[in-house]
Design an enzyme around this catalytic site. Structure first.
Site, PDB file in Angstrom:
ATOM      1  N   GLY A 207      45.027  33.895  61.044  1.00 16.42           N
ATOM      2  CA  GLY A 207      43.890  34.216  61.916  1.00 16.42           C
ATOM      3  C   GLY A 207      43.371  35.610  61.651  1.00 16.42           C
ATOM      4  O   GLY A 207      43.716  36.227  60.636  1.00 16.42           O
ATOM      5  N   ASN A 208      42.529  36.086  62.534  1.00 17.44           N
ATOM      6  CA  ASN A 208      42.024  37.450  62.399  1.00 17.44           C
ATOM      7  C   ASN A 208      41.889  38.056  63.798  1.00 17.44           C
ATOM      8  O   ASN A 208      42.135  37.382  64.795  1.00 17.44           O
ATOM      9  CB  ASN A 208      40.688  37.460  61.651  1.00 17.44           C
ATOM     10  CG  ASN A 208      39.648  36.637  62.363  1.00 17.44           C
ATOM     11  OD1 ASN A 208      39.183  37.004  63.440  1.00 17.44           O
ATOM     12  ND2 ASN A 208      39.288  35.496  61.785  1.00 17.44           N
ATOM     13  N   ARG A 209      41.500  39.327  63.845  1.00 17.00           N
ATOM     14  CA  ARG A 209      41.566  40.048  65.116  1.00 17.00           C
ATOM     15  C   ARG A 209      40.291  39.976  65.938  1.00 17.00           C
ATOM     16  O   ARG A 209      40.150  40.688  66.932  1.00 17.00           O
ATOM     17  CB  ARG A 209      41.962  41.505  64.862  1.00 17.00           C
ATOM     18  CG  ARG A 209      43.413  41.630  64.413  1.00 17.00           C
ATOM     19  CD  ARG A 209      43.755  43.069  64.087  1.00 17.00           C
ATOM     20  NE  ARG A 209      43.293  43.986  65.089  1.00 17.00           N
ATOM     21  CZ  ARG A 209      42.779  45.184  64.829  1.00 17.00           C
ATOM     22  NH1 ARG A 209      42.643  45.598  63.590  1.00 17.00           N
ATOM     23  NH2 ARG A 209      42.379  45.961  65.800  1.00 17.00           N
ATOM     24  N   SER A 210      39.353  39.127  65.569  1.00 10.67           N
ATOM     25  CA  SER A 210      38.111  39.069  66.341  1.00 10.67           C
ATOM     26  C   SER A 210      38.383  38.535  67.756  1.00 10.67           C
ATOM     27  O   SER A 210      39.027  37.499  67.925  1.00 10.67           O
ATOM     28  CB  SER A 210      37.111  38.157  65.639  1.00 10.67           C
ATOM     29  OG  SER A 210      35.965  38.039  66.437  1.00 10.67           O
ATOM     30  N   ALA A 274      34.104  35.524  63.200  1.00  8.91           N
ATOM     31  CA  ALA A 274      34.829  35.944  61.995  1.00  8.91           C
ATOM     32  C   ALA A 274      35.467  34.681  61.418  1.00  8.91           C
ATOM     33  O   ALA A 274      36.371  34.099  62.019  1.00  8.91           O
ATOM     34  CB  ALA A 274      35.884  36.967  62.350  1.00  8.91           C
TER      35      ALA A 274
END
Ligand code: CTP
Length: 417
Positions: A207-210, A274
């Site tokens: 995943g990502n931090r958005s 994102a």
């Protein structure tokens, strides 16, 4: 902003003393402020203080001024209602539509935007009853500001503290300005927000931090400006906005399908999500065990489609495409060049360039962006709360829609609102 008729409701919590700051800031900004305290509020702040600061008489009694039908007149005349602090009790009453005091009547008699700043002890804020009431109010389009996290009245601290007066006033005026503009009425806007998750196995993902904050702010702002909004929400870490058609997705492929469907016939698509550029080549049906690798583990990834480029390079007549670029580049000029190249490569009409880093961008409440247009020129720079940045981005969109409408029909007069 032209002067507004603002009703400030004050309810019976210790933060009522800070509401004086809210009234004062609104008066100093040139607005005509009418304070409606509850009986409880008057135990914390005196009527003379409220009259002096608001420069208007203060009424609290439902049975005073009956001849002038005050119980509805105050609400009918309001352009904006701000309730600060809003106690758990008042929030419950608002959610049910109770009108057993002047403030309750004022709210029910008004069509003005309502902004509330909850203040209470953490336990009361977290109580399922309060949370259900807040969800009800949100779904009706009420703007909830805070509560902040910090020291409460006693020795305890946590979420429940009333937001600072300047934050409440800024949010309330933004909300009023958006409602007054209504310059996206009749438009259909699709916004993607959040970050995609690409599963590795039943319990893990890439995943990502958005957090989704900026995308949700754009959806909220577009809604407040009259648009019909579809929000494609990928794993949001913030609450879903009221009044939007929310479609939840998780992976890039799900997001692609949802946005492609929703984009048909839309006036605007804003790709704030994102999106993962890669996903695991295969998803394990069972949890990958620690000893699956030989001391280490190599993951094979395959490319995800570039969704924005897909939309940008397909015929999208009349649909304005707004992309985002999250970049870690620290040099301003190079950052802008990356944005220009990205806009071009993706065929977007506008690209919102956003610097991100270990501490910048993602979960923050504030943002700083530059918007690049088709010629590569900077068409807007915005910084401030994600809500005010959202409005600045939508200003660019609205002016482009007006230009396009004027070009399509030069005989009509089009306002460049
Ligand atoms: N985007 C997309 N599909 C992807 C990746 C990104 O639609 N597979 C969109 C994002 O929603 C955003 C824009 O493209 O509006 C730019 O995203 P960003 O992550 O900055 O760029 P990438 O295309 O992923 O390029 P890079 O990571 O190499 O900078």
């Amino acid at each position: 902003m032209s002067p507004l008729n603002v009703v400030v409701g004050i309810t019976g919590g210790i933060a009522a003393y800070k509401a004086v700051g809210v009234v004062r800031a609104l008066v100093l900004a040139g607005h005509d402020v009418h304070v409606v305290p509850t009986e409880g509020a008057l135990r914390f702040v005196g009527r003379p203080t409220l009259e002096a600061i608001s420069r208007n008489p203060v009424h609290a009694d439902l049975y005073e001024g009956v001849a002038e039908v005050r119980h509805v007149a105050i609400g009918q005349a309001a352009d904006l209602i701000v309730i600060a602090p809003a106690t758990a009790n008042t929030i419950a009453k608002l959610a049910t539509g109770l009108a057993d005091d002047l403030l309750g009547n004022t709210v029910l008699a008004s069509e003005a935007p309502l902004v509330i700043a909850p203040a209470m002890h953490t336990e009361m804020w977290r109580h399922p009853a309060t949370q259900a009431n807040i969800a009800t109010l949100r779904s009706r389009g009420v703007t909830i500001v805070g509560p902040a996290v910090g020291q409460l009245t006693g020795a305890d601290s946590g979420p429940g503290r009333m937001e600072e007066p300047d934050v409440i006033v800024a949010a309330a005026l933004e909300r009023a300005a958006a409602s007054a503009r209504h310059d996206l009425a009749g438009r259909r806007v699709v916004v993607t927000a959040g970050g995609t998750r690409e599963p590795l196995d039943p319990v893990r993902f890439l995943g990502n931090r958005s957090s989704g904050k900026q995308g949700v702010a754009i959806a909220e702002a577009a809604r407040a400006r009259g648009a019909a909004v579809t929000l494609i929400a990928a794993n949001l870490e913030v609450g879903e906005p009221a009044g939007c058609d929310v479609r939840r997705v998780s992976t890039a492929l799900e997001l692609q399908q949802a946005v492609t469907e929703a984009a048909r016939g839309a006036d605007v698509v804003v790709m704030a999500a994102a999106v993962a550029d890669y996903r695991p080549a295969g998803v394990s049906e069972s949890k990958i065990k620690k000893d699956a690798g030989d001391g280490g583990l190599t993951l094979e990834l395959v490319r995800n489609p570039d969704i924005l480029a897909g939309l940008g390079h397909a015929p999208h007549d009349g649909t304005l495409l707004v992309g985002f670029a999250a970049e870690t580049e620290s040099d301003d000029e190079r950052l802008l060049d990356l944005g220009r190249a990205k806009r071009e490569a993706k065929g977007a009409d506008f690209l919102v360039v956003n610097r991100v880093g270990w501490t910048e961008g993602f979960a923050a409440d504030e943002n700083r962006v530059v918007v690049v247009g088709r010629s590569g020129d900077v068409v807007a720079r915005a910084h401030g709360t994600k809500m005010s940045v959202a409005d600045d981005i939508l200003d660019v969109v609205v002016s482009e829609l007006a230009t396009a409408a004027a070009a399509a029909d030069p005989t009509e007069e089009h306002e460049s609102r």
